[in-house]
Scaffold this motif. Structure first.
Motif, PDB file in Angstrom:
ATOM      1  N   UNK A 178       0.838  -1.200   0.000  1.00  0.00           N
ATOM      2  CA  UNK A 178       0.000   0.000   0.000  1.00  0.00           C
ATOM      3  C   UNK A 178       0.880   1.260   0.000  1.00  0.00           C
ATOM      4  N   UNK A 179       1.881   1.287   0.892  1.00  0.00           N
ATOM      5  CA  UNK A 179       2.768   2.450   0.965  1.00  0.00           C
ATOM      6  C   UNK A 179       3.511   2.670  -0.345  1.00  0.00           C
ATOM      7  N   UNK A 223       7.400  10.817   5.961  1.00  0.00           N
ATOM      8  CA  UNK A 223       6.188  11.302   5.311  1.00  0.00           C
ATOM      9  C   UNK A 223       6.186  10.810   3.861  1.00  0.00           C
ATOM     10  N   UNK A 224       5.217   9.973   3.524  1.00  0.00           N
ATOM     11  CA  UNK A 224       5.201   9.351   2.190  1.00  0.00           C
ATOM     12  C   UNK A 224       5.088  10.383   1.074  1.00  0.00           C
ATOM     13  N   UNK A 260      10.055   5.019   8.463  1.00  0.00           N
ATOM     14  CA  UNK A 260      10.175   4.026   9.515  1.00  0.00           C
ATOM     15  C   UNK A 260       8.785   3.572   9.928  1.00  0.00           C
ATOM     16  N   UNK A 261       8.736   2.492  10.691  1.00  0.00           N
ATOM     17  CA  UNK A 261       7.485   1.981  11.255  1.00  0.00           C
ATOM     18  C   UNK A 261       6.435   1.678  10.199  1.00  0.00           C
ATOM     19  N   UNK A 262       5.242   2.204  10.440  1.00  0.00           N
ATOM     20  CA  UNK A 262       4.079   1.938   9.591  1.00  0.00           C
ATOM     21  C   UNK A 262       4.249   2.441   8.166  1.00  0.00           C
ATOM     22  N   UNK A 263       5.156   3.389   7.974  1.00  0.00           N
ATOM     23  CA  UNK A 263       5.294   4.013   6.659  1.00  0.00           C
ATOM     24  C   UNK A 263       6.273   3.299   5.742  1.00  0.00           C
ATOM     25  N   UNK A 292      14.840  -5.567   4.629  1.00  0.00           N
ATOM     26  CA  UNK A 292      15.008  -6.069   5.998  1.00  0.00           C
ATOM     27  C   UNK A 292      15.096  -7.598   5.991  1.00  0.00           C
ATOM     28  N   UNK A 293      14.340  -8.253   5.102  1.00  0.00           N
ATOM     29  CA  UNK A 293      14.468  -9.714   4.994  1.00  0.00           C
ATOM     30  C   UNK A 293      15.878 -10.085   4.535  1.00  0.00           C
ATOM     31  N   UNK A 294      16.371  -9.274   3.587  1.00  0.00           N
ATOM     32  CA  UNK A 294      17.688  -9.544   3.015  1.00  0.00           C
ATOM     33  C   UNK A 294      18.792  -9.384   4.061  1.00  0.00           C
TER      34      UNK A 294
END
Lengths: 307, 268
Positions: free
Chosen positions: B63-64, B132-133, B213-216, B225-227
């Motif tokens: 979504x972001x 801020x997106x 960061x966080x929700x955004x 982050x998986x990598x």
């Protein structure tokens, strides 16, 4: 209405977020900005906050002295040196691979070109991070095909392509060649797309051998576009950063000049913004000099409008 | 001319070798085992993809990423198109210099972007626009303005002026001229610009990593982050996440090729 007004909004946004930061970075490179005093509170911040966090001090050329002759010089000059070596290694690799594939994909004698072209263009379409993931798995010490092959030919202790600095650097050359060959390939294919088949047939009928056809017809056609593409791709090698960042930054940060600057600003616990800004300003200067020389020597602007 | 077995074989082998890294990720994502080895065991399954689709981070990131990328496209077109029109149709002082500057900047934007990163970080922090997106989209659009202004200008150059002149004689104002006459003619170029800027915003990592960061967090940050913890996540699941993330840009790229074949060959 004057036409300039139509350009202004876009130009202002571009200047504010792209050119102003570069000018501001040059200023930061003359200060001792670090995690304690940077970023400074904005001009409209309350007075107490401004006093609690005084702005960075002006230190003149101290950061430049440090990276050119002082304690950080071996790191910075080493990064510049290895960046230039990277250009020297990766550009011929990219151009050779891209030309080779481009010639094959332009050949009338190859069957099944549409599907091969579709597969060959994939590195271009794939997000960079995914390409890096794919190559991490190719070079994986346990499961990767590279070390599997090395085992197969009798090398009992194949290298670790992540932890060993030099092998990680070698992997960067391979990956950059893979990332950029579609560009070169497309340039070669574009240059050869409009040659009438009759030209080749006439040459063969006149008794010209394949080599003669290649050097007399093909080569002159792709020479100028290839020079233009090589200069472009050399600029890309000079600005190499993201793949190294994603591969193993701790091993590679001092092998690429932009990575070295990023490391001092955001990659290390020290957050020496002033020093990092000096590194990045010098790097930007080098890139700009390269571009100016390229424009002067290779007639780049003409190439841009032609392609 | 006769087909050549030698040349065709060389081409097939070269294609397979160059495509292997991608092929191996596809096979890895479809393997029940958390690894894939050439000549090793392979049990096809879609479990890894199911796992990805069950992760809330995946959907939030998606979504972001859509918000950032679409906003980037909108801002970029709104600002590049008027500029491109002016560059193409009018003569004014400094036009050639500015256009050359735009074209040259395009080639060094990556390097200069890193060079200006520290100051950009300070500017965005001072304005309170970190995390801020929409601010991120604004920054992406700003960096893409030179290239897209030039791209669209090159396309407008190929449109004959007669349609606009006829509309002006009929008494159309500048806005009508833009909306009714110029925009419809520009559809292919606008599509190309939208696709390229969408792909660019979708794949940008450095600024997103620095500011969000966080929700955004955007989808690429989840992949990243998986990598960074490949030991905590199984490789086959990771490969599935990476491939799902690549679908929009790859599909758009295929669409783009169609447009390029229709005569917009100046893009690359």
């Amino acid at each position: 209405m004057r036409p300039q007004w139509l350009i202004l909004p876009g130009l202002l946004l571009f200047l504010f977020f792209n050119i102003w930061p570069i000018i501001y970075s040059i200023y930061i490179s003359f200060t001792n900005a670090n995690i304690k005093n940077f970023p400074p509170p904005p001009p409209w911040a309350p007075e107490e906050l401004k006093q609690a966090r005084p702005p960075p001090d002006f230190v003149g050329f101290a950061n430049y002295a440090s990276i050119l002759t002082g304690p950080a010089s071996s790191g910075f000059l080493g990064a510049v040196f290895w960046t230039l070596i990277f250009v020297a290694l990766s550009v011929p690799a990219k151009v050779a691979l891209g030309t080779f594939v481009g010639l094959l994909m332009s050949s009338d004698r190859v069957v099944g070109k549409p599907i091969m072209r579709a597969l060959l263009i994939v590195p271009w379409a794939l997000p960079l991070i995914i390409s890096v993931v794919a190559w991490r798995y190719v070079f994986d010490p346990t499961y990767g095909v590279v070390n599997q092959l090395l085992y197969a030919v009798g090398i009992s202790k194949p290298p670790d392509w992540f932890v060993n600095k030099d092998y990680a650097y070698a992997a960067m050359v391979v990956i950059e060649a893979w990332l950029a060959y579609p560009f070169i390939m497309t340039v070669v294919m574009g240059a050869l797309a409009n040659v009438p088949r009759a030209a080749y047939e006439a040459a063969y009928i006149d008794g010209a051998g394949r080599w003669a056809v290649f050097t007399r017809i093909t080569l002159p056609l792709i020479k100028r576009p290839l020079i233009y593409a090589s200069v472009m791709t050399a600029a890309a090698s000079l600005q190499f950063f993201l793949v190294a960042f994603l591969w193993n930054f701790i091993q590679l940060y001092d092998r690429f000049m932009l990575a070295y600057g990023y490391y001092w600003a955001f990659g290390s616990p020290f957050r020496e913004y002033g020093l990092a800004a000096a590194v990045l300003t010098m790097s930007a200067l080098l890139i700009s000099v390269f571009m100016i020389l390229a424009i002067r020597l290779a007639g780049l602007m003409r190439g841009m409008y032609e392609s | 001319m006769r087909a050549s077995i030698v040349q065709t074989s060389v081409a097939v082998v070269a294609t397979l070798l160059l495509f292997y890294p991608v092929l191996q990720i596809v096979l890895l994502s479809l393997n029940k085992l958390p690894y894939f080895r050439l000549g090793g065991e392979f049990i096809p399954t879609l479990e890894s993809f199911q796992w990805v689709l069950q992760q809330p981070e995946f959907w939030r990131g998606l979504l972001n990423s859509l918000v950032v990328s679409l906003t980037t496209v909108g801002i970029l077109l709104a600002l590049s198109l008027p500029g491109a029109y002016a560059f193409s149709r009018y003569k004014f002082k400094g036009k050639d210099a500015l256009l050359s500057f735009y074209v040259v900047f395009t080639q060094v934007s990556g390097g200069l972007g890193i060079a200006g990163l520290i100051a950009l970080f300070a500017i965005v922090s001072a304005l309170g626009l970190r995390n801020n997106l929409f601010a991120l989209a604004l920054i992406y659009a700003a960096g893409a303005i030179p290239y897209h202004t030039w791209l669209l200008k090159t396309y407008i150059d190929t449109i004959p002026k007669s349609a606009e002149e006829a509309a002006l004689i009929d008494g159309a104002g500048v806005n009508t001229l833009m909306l009714r006459v110029v925009l419809p003619l520009m559809a292919p170029a606008l599509a190309v610009s939208s696709i390229l800027s969408f792909i660019g915003a979708w794949g940008e990592l450095i600024l997103a990593n620095l500011f969000l960061s966080g929700e955004n967090r955007t989808l690429i940050l989840w992949i990243y982050s998986l990598m960074s913890n490949v030991y905590s996540v199984q490789w086959n699941r990771f490969a599935a996440a990476a491939l799902l993330y690549s679908i929009p840009p790859v599909v758009l790229y295929v669409v783009l090729q169609r447009f390029l074949k229709r005569g917009l060959a100046f893009v690359y």
